[in-house]
Each structure stands twice: as structure tokens, then as C-alpha cells.
Write a protein that holds these residues in place. Structure first.
Motif, PDB file in Angstrom:
ATOM      1  N   ILE A   1       0.991  -1.112   0.014  1.00 17.82           N
ATOM      2  CA  ILE A   1      -0.084   0.041  -0.048  1.00 17.82           C
ATOM      3  C   ILE A   1       1.078   1.113  -0.129  1.00 17.82           C
ATOM      4  CG2 ILE A   1      -1.667   1.143   1.212  1.00 17.82           C
ATOM      5  CD1 ILE A   1      -2.686  -1.661   0.275  1.00 17.82           C
ATOM      6  N   VAL A   2       0.749   2.150  -0.932  1.00 18.61           N
ATOM      7  CA  VAL A   2       1.532   3.381  -1.116  1.00 18.61           C
ATOM      8  C   VAL A   2       0.619   4.556  -0.479  1.00 18.61           C
ATOM      9  CG1 VAL A   2       2.982   4.905  -2.456  1.00 18.61           C
ATOM     10  CG2 VAL A   2       2.729   2.546  -3.300  1.00 18.61           C
ATOM     11  N   GLY A   3       1.158   4.982   0.683  1.00 16.02           N
ATOM     12  CA  GLY A   3       0.365   5.933   1.522  1.00 16.02           C
ATOM     13  C   GLY A   3       0.118   5.638   2.651  1.00 16.02           C
ATOM     14  N   ALA A   4       0.833   6.190   3.858  1.00 18.65           N
ATOM     15  CA  ALA A   4       0.421   5.830   5.109  1.00 18.65           C
ATOM     16  C   ALA A   4      -0.440   7.068   5.905  1.00 18.65           C
ATOM     17  CB  ALA A   4       1.655   5.473   6.191  1.00 18.65           C
ATOM     18  N   GLY A   5      -1.443   7.148   5.171  1.00 18.33           N
ATOM     19  CA  GLY A   5      -2.399   8.139   5.718  1.00 18.33           C
ATOM     20  C   GLY A   5      -3.782   7.086   6.023  1.00 18.33           C
ATOM     21  N   GLY A   6      -4.696   7.856   6.482  1.00 20.18           N
ATOM     22  CA  GLY A   6      -5.947   7.046   6.928  1.00 20.18           C
ATOM     23  C   GLY A   6      -6.390   5.836   6.083  1.00 20.18           C
ATOM     24  N   HIS A   7      -6.625   6.124   4.873  1.00 18.36           N
ATOM     25  CA  HIS A   7      -7.324   5.472   3.703  1.00 18.36           C
ATOM     26  C   HIS A   7      -6.107   4.151   3.387  1.00 18.36           C
ATOM     27  CE1 HIS A   7     -10.452   7.805   2.263  1.00 18.36           C
ATOM     28  NE2 HIS A   7      -9.841   8.786   2.838  1.00 18.36           N
ATOM     29  N   GLY A   8      -5.098   4.594   3.437  1.00 23.02           N
ATOM     30  CA  GLY A   8      -4.024   3.271   3.072  1.00 23.02           C
ATOM     31  C   GLY A   8      -3.935   2.668   4.370  1.00 23.02           C
ATOM     32  N   LEU A   9      -3.858   3.136   5.597  1.00 25.91           N
ATOM     33  CA  LEU A   9      -3.725   2.355   6.809  1.00 25.91           C
ATOM     34  C   LEU A   9      -5.062   1.689   7.061  1.00 25.91           C
ATOM     35  CD1 LEU A   9      -1.801   4.856   9.076  1.00 25.91           C
ATOM     36  CD2 LEU A   9      -0.981   2.682   8.482  1.00 25.91           C
ATOM     37  N   ALA A  10      -6.161   2.087   6.583  1.00 26.93           N
ATOM     38  CA  ALA A  10      -7.440   1.306   6.816  1.00 26.93           C
ATOM     39  C   ALA A  10      -7.450   0.155   5.834  1.00 26.93           C
ATOM     40  CB  ALA A  10      -8.635   2.316   6.609  1.00 26.93           C
ATOM     41  N   THR A  11      -6.949   0.367   4.625  1.00 30.24           N
ATOM     42  CA  THR A  11      -7.298  -0.516   3.699  1.00 30.24           C
ATOM     43  C   THR A  11      -6.282  -1.840   3.921  1.00 30.24           C
ATOM     44  OG1 THR A  11      -7.434   1.209   1.993  1.00 30.24           O
ATOM     45  CG2 THR A  11      -6.287  -1.133   1.082  1.00 30.24           C
ATOM     46  N   ALA A  12      -5.035  -1.459   4.759  1.00 29.81           N
ATOM     47  CA  ALA A  12      -4.055  -2.562   5.159  1.00 29.81           C
ATOM     48  C   ALA A  12      -4.943  -3.209   6.221  1.00 29.81           C
ATOM     49  CB  ALA A  12      -2.857  -1.817   5.373  1.00 29.81           C
ATOM     50  N   TRP A  13      -5.321  -2.568   7.339  1.00 26.51           N
ATOM     51  CA  TRP A  13      -6.072  -3.092   8.353  1.00 26.51           C
ATOM     52  C   TRP A  13      -6.963  -3.908   8.170  1.00 26.51           C
ATOM     53  CZ3 TRP A  13     -10.760  -2.636  10.880  1.00 26.51           C
ATOM     54  CH2 TRP A  13     -11.110  -3.439  12.534  1.00 26.51           C
ATOM     55  N   HIS A  14      -7.872  -3.674   7.053  1.00 27.20           N
ATOM     56  CA  HIS A  14      -9.174  -4.639   6.372  1.00 27.20           C
ATOM     57  C   HIS A  14      -8.304  -5.661   5.603  1.00 27.20           C
ATOM     58  CE1 HIS A  14     -12.564  -2.394   7.901  1.00 27.20           C
ATOM     59  NE2 HIS A  14     -11.993  -1.201   7.733  1.00 27.20           N
ATOM     60  N   LEU A  15      -7.405  -5.681   5.042  1.00 25.60           N
ATOM     61  CA  LEU A  15      -6.950  -6.892   4.453  1.00 25.60           C
ATOM     62  C   LEU A  15      -6.512  -7.938   5.283  1.00 25.60           C
ATOM     63  CD1 LEU A  15      -4.609  -5.241   1.842  1.00 25.60           C
ATOM     64  CD2 LEU A  15      -6.595  -6.768   1.336  1.00 25.60           C
TER      65      LEU A  15
ATOM     66  N   MET B   1     -11.968  -0.700  -0.256  1.00 24.72           N
ATOM     67  CA  MET B   1     -10.718  -0.989  -1.013  1.00 24.72           C
ATOM     68  C   MET B   1      -9.903  -2.437  -0.803  1.00 24.72           C
ATOM     69  SD  MET B   1      -8.574   0.507  -3.417  1.00 24.72           S
ATOM     70  CE  MET B   1      -6.844   0.543  -3.734  1.00 24.72           C
ATOM     71  N   ALA B   2     -10.168  -2.724   0.563  1.00 24.34           N
ATOM     72  CA  ALA B   2      -9.421  -4.184   0.894  1.00 24.34           C
ATOM     73  C   ALA B   2     -10.366  -5.303   0.233  1.00 24.34           C
ATOM     74  CB  ALA B   2      -9.586  -4.281   2.430  1.00 24.34           C
ATOM     75  N   GLU B   3     -11.570  -5.104  -0.010  1.00 20.98           N
ATOM     76  CA  GLU B   3     -12.389  -6.149  -0.646  1.00 20.98           C
ATOM     77  C   GLU B   3     -12.193  -6.172  -2.165  1.00 20.98           C
ATOM     78  OE1 GLU B   3     -17.144  -7.581  -0.534  1.00 20.98           O
ATOM     79  OE2 GLU B   3     -16.566  -5.425  -0.349  1.00 20.98           O
ATOM     80  N   LEU B   4     -11.806  -4.930  -2.668  1.00 17.90           N
ATOM     81  CA  LEU B   4     -11.322  -5.004  -3.935  1.00 17.90           C
ATOM     82  C   LEU B   4     -10.074  -5.505  -4.380  1.00 17.90           C
ATOM     83  CD1 LEU B   4     -12.171  -3.674  -6.784  1.00 17.90           C
ATOM     84  CD2 LEU B   4     -10.848  -1.499  -6.292  1.00 17.90           C
ATOM     85  N   MET B   5      -9.210  -5.354  -3.508  1.00 15.56           N
ATOM     86  CA  MET B   5      -7.809  -5.772  -3.642  1.00 15.56           C
ATOM     87  C   MET B   5      -7.922  -7.165  -3.535  1.00 15.56           C
ATOM     88  SD  MET B   5      -5.263  -2.919  -1.907  1.00 15.56           S
ATOM     89  CE  MET B   5      -3.587  -3.790  -2.621  1.00 15.56           C
ATOM     90  N   ALA B   6      -8.482  -7.639  -2.393  1.00 17.58           N
ATOM     91  CA  ALA B   6      -8.465  -9.073  -2.133  1.00 17.58           C
ATOM     92  C   ALA B   6      -9.360 -10.133  -2.970  1.00 17.58           C
ATOM     93  CB  ALA B   6      -9.197  -9.289  -0.622  1.00 17.58           C
ATOM     94  N   LYS B   7     -10.559  -9.609  -3.462  1.00 14.96           N
ATOM     95  CA  LYS B   7     -11.530 -10.377  -4.283  1.00 14.96           C
ATOM     96  C   LYS B   7     -11.598  -9.734  -5.534  1.00 14.96           C
ATOM     97  CE  LYS B   7     -15.255 -11.321  -2.048  1.00 14.96           C
ATOM     98  NZ  LYS B   7     -16.554 -10.942  -1.190  1.00 14.96           N
TER      99      LYS B   7
END
Length: 414
Positions: A37-51, A378-384
Motif C-alpha cells: 500500500i503506497v500511502g500511510a495516511g488514514g485510507h492506506g492504513l485502513a485498507t491494510a487493516w481490513h486486508l 478498497m481491501a475487498e477490491l484488492m482481495a477479491k
């Protein structure tokens, strides 16, 4: 990682708080990750956490060219609401608002979510029609909002002058379960949870190139060396167009600076959030007593993070008419944030022409309020490879003419 609790605080108090751990690790990058994940702002960190939480993908690196939460996540006015007009917008913002309600428990970190309520003022007849239309749409979408009279506006916010002089208050769109949260705490809470899952948060690491082979992503080059990956998420807000150029495609968005400022702290006088689109300002009071004031966007594309005097003058003049008791306050500090704006004022959460590359950008002025919902989708999009929340927000909608027009609900004219 040790959990926060009343007992933990009491225990640490007896030993002068010497036992607290670092919230997140600062590791050396590995050669390869399942996802970057490029970007350690709220959206990037939230994406990683949900992944990690929903899909078990924890071999993840979150790369940040500056410091964690140092971009728009730390430069916004912290407003949370979901009173958007179009169905796809209402769905993702309401998902986000509901996730904010349980975020402190989910992350074991107090993000100071305050559901104090949000009013969007109508100060022209055009706005009256627009917000009443939004209230009807929200009722159909299952989003709880209501149209309220000027008298009710005054009851909710006694310090407001509803008589004008330039723009009298004609009513407002009220969302009682909207509110605010502490922006830094949101980023820190997600970072702590991601690090606890074994993810690597790599700061001061700028991406200089996106490597592809046969139309598929294979990794990135950074100032800390080459890192390989199977999937790449671009979550860098206003800089997304630059990152997309590295990967070989273009994004239909532009970046401009959005102004904000805070006053010196005063005693509590306002316990809701007020947004006034016509006079181009929005206002809330922080837990420290500062009046947090949001203004307008610059009239030209730029990446500056400084404020500009003419926006401060315009915004403060307008708000002094609506909130005359604030006229003697001194400004404490001022800043700008880089907002990424699309043609229809709606975000992009999408696959890209490069296999394995996904992009999350274009939130404009709605970025902070969307953090948990954006990360979930975003996590769902990347995973599935697909997500019901992102289907309508493809970057290809502009080619197909399937716009999601949110120019009214965006909150400020931009």
C-alpha cells in the motif's frame, strides 16, 4: 501488543508510565510482499487493516514518503457525515460513519469519535431545494437526516445569527449522528493495529518507479531499494496522478489546495458542526476549545500545503456575519491540504490498466469522513477483485459517462 485498558493505565501509573511500548515498529523493508500500500495516511492504513482483519493478508508493506499521517489525514477539519445525494455515495459514506462508531473498540484505541451532529445551512433558495432533495434521497437510502427550520437551527446553535445580513439562514440539512473524531488518533490507531498484525510500516520511503512485466505489476523502486509485490494499492490522495504516471496510465483528476485555520481556544460555546456552503466556511469547536474553521480551495492547481491570506479573509468575513460573537478571536494557525478532485466530485476506487494495481483517490473534501469505509471497500477490491461499494466508482466511468454528481453534497464549492 499490550491492550489499553483502565487496569493498564493504573498499572503504568505506579511505575511512572515506563512500560508502554512503541505503537508501531519501524522495520527494514523485505524483498517481497503479497501487497504493498503506497500511502500511510488514514485510507492506506485502513485498507491494510481490513486486508488483515477480513482476508488474512498480513504480508503487507505500507510505504510513506514522509511521516505517518502527515498528509491530508493530519490537515483536515475532522468532519464525519454521510448525507450525500447519490446512492453509491450514501452507501460508502454511511458504511464509513457506522464504522467510526465502533472504531475505538475495534482498534483498542480511543479515536475520540464525537457524534455531535452536523448541520448544512441553506442560505439561498437554490440550496433549500437542493438539501430538501437530499433529505428525501437519504430517507430512501436508509440514511437518517432531516430538513429543519431556521428556528430549529437557532435552537441547535444559539450563537448563530440566522438573520443575515447578506445571507439569512433559510433552514438546514441536519444529521444528528454525524460528528467529528481526532484525525491523528485515527491514523495512529490503525497503524498500531497493522503493526500488531505483522505488517511493515515504512516511513521516509518514496516510490520512484512502478515496475511491470507483461502488463502486470511486479514491484516498486523506492529510496530504500527495490521491493517486489503481487498487488499494489495506490492510496496517495493528491499525488495519485504522479504515481499513475509512473505506472503508465492517467487519472481524470486534479489537485488543489484547500484552506483551513483554527482560532485561539475559548470556553465551550458550540457543540455541533455547522457547514455553510454559500458563504464558503464550516465551523466546529475542538476538545481544546479552538474554533476549527474550514475555507475554500485555491482557484488554480497546486500542491502547496500553506494557507493563503485572501482565503482567510474571505472565510473569516463570512463566518463573522453568521457567528458575530467570534469577531474578536485571534487566529492561532493556518494551513492547506492537497485535495484530489474529479470531474463529478466523487472518488475513484478502481482496478487500473495494470493487472494487480488498484487506485483509491479523488475524495476531494470528503477524505477524512470516508476513511474506514474506504479502507473496507478498497481491501475487498484488492482481495477479491470486486466490491459492491466500489462498483460505481471505477475510473472508467468517465469514459462511459456514468458520472456520480456530488457537487452539491461536497460541502464547499470546488
Amino acid at each position: 501488543m499490550r491492550r489499553f485498558s483502565a487496569f493498564a493505565i493504573a498499572r503504568e501509573a505506579t511505575r511512572y508510565h515506563s512500560g508502554w511500548e512503541r505503537h508501531w515498529r519501524s522495520p527494514t523493508p523485505k524483498k517481497k510482499y503479497d501487497a504493498i500500500i503506497v500511502g500511510a495516511g488514514g485510507h492506506g492504513l485502513a485498507t491494510a487493516w481490513h486486508l488483515g482483519k477480513h482476508y488474512g493478508i498480513t504480508n503487507v508493506a505500507i510505504i510513506e514518503k514522509g511521516w505517518l499521517g502527515g498528509g491530508n489525514t493530519g490537515r483536515n477539519t475532522t468532519i464525519i457525515r454521510s448525507n450525500y445525494l447519490q446512492d453509491p455515495s450514501a452507501a460508502i459514506y454511511e458504511k464509513s460513519r457506522s464504522l467510526y462508531e465502533t472504531m475505538s473498540q475495534d482498534l483498542n484505541y480511543n479515536v475520540m469519535f464525537s457524534p455531535r451532529g452536523v448541520i448544512m445551512l441553506a442560505q439561498t433558495h437554490h440550496e433549500v431545494r437542493g438539501y430538501q432533495r437530499t433529505a428525501h434521497a437519504n430517507a430512501l437510502q436508509g440514511v437518517t437526516t432531516e430538513w429543519i427550520t431556521p428556528a430549529r437551527v437557532k435552537e441547535l446553535c444559539p450563537i448563530m445569527n440566522i438573520e443575515g445580513p447578506r445571507y439569512p439562514v433559510l433552514g438546514g440539512l441536519w444529521q444528528a449522528r454525524g460528528g467529528t473524531a481526532r484525525h491523528d488518533a485515527v491514523a495512529w490507531g490503525y497503524a498500531r493495529a497493522c503493526s500488531d498484525m505483522g505488517m511493515d510500516i515504512i516511513q521516509q520511503c518514496e516510490v520512484t518507479n512502478v515496475r511491470t512485466e507483461g502488463g502486470k505489476v511486479v514491484g516498486v523502486d523506492t529510496t530504500k531499494g527495490a521491493i517486489d509485490c503481487d498487488k499494489l494499492g495506490m492510496v496517495v490522495a493528491g499525488h495519485a496522478s504522479h504515481l499513475a504516471d509512473m505506472a503508465g496510465f492517467r487519472l481524470p483528476m486534479e489537485s488543489v489546495a484547500l484552506q483551513a485555520l483554527v482560532s485561539e481556544p475559548i470556553k465551550p460555546c458550540m457543540d455541533i458542526v455547522v457547514m455553510a456552503n454559500t458563504v464558503h466556511g464550516y465551523l466546529s469547536q475542538s476538545d481544546k476549545g479552538e474554533m476549527v474553521i474550514g475555507g475554500g480551495t485555491d482557484g488554480f492547481n497546486n500542491y502547496t500545503q500553506r494557507g493563503s491570506f485572501h482565503h482567510v479573509e474571505e472565510t473569516v468575513r463570512a463566518l463573522n456575519e453568521t457567528f458575530p460573537i467570534l469577531s474578536r478571536l485571534k487566529m492561532l494557525r493556518q494551513w492547506g491540504g492537497i485535495v484530489d478532485v474529479t470531474g463529478d466530485r466523487s472518488p475513484i476506487l478502481s482496478k487500473t490498466p495494470i493487472e494487480g494495481v488498484f487506485v483509491n483517490c479523488g475524495w476531494g473534501t470528503g477524505g477524512f469522513k470516508a476513511i474506514p469505509g474506504s479502507g473496507f471497500a478498497m481491501a475487498e477490491l484488492m482481495a477479491k477483485g470486486a466490491s459492491p461499494l466500489t462498483d460505481e466508482f471505477s475510473m472508467y466511468r468517465f469514459r462511459e459517462g456514468k458520472f456520480i454528481d456530488e457537487s452539491v453534497a461536497a460541502g464547499v464549492a470546488h
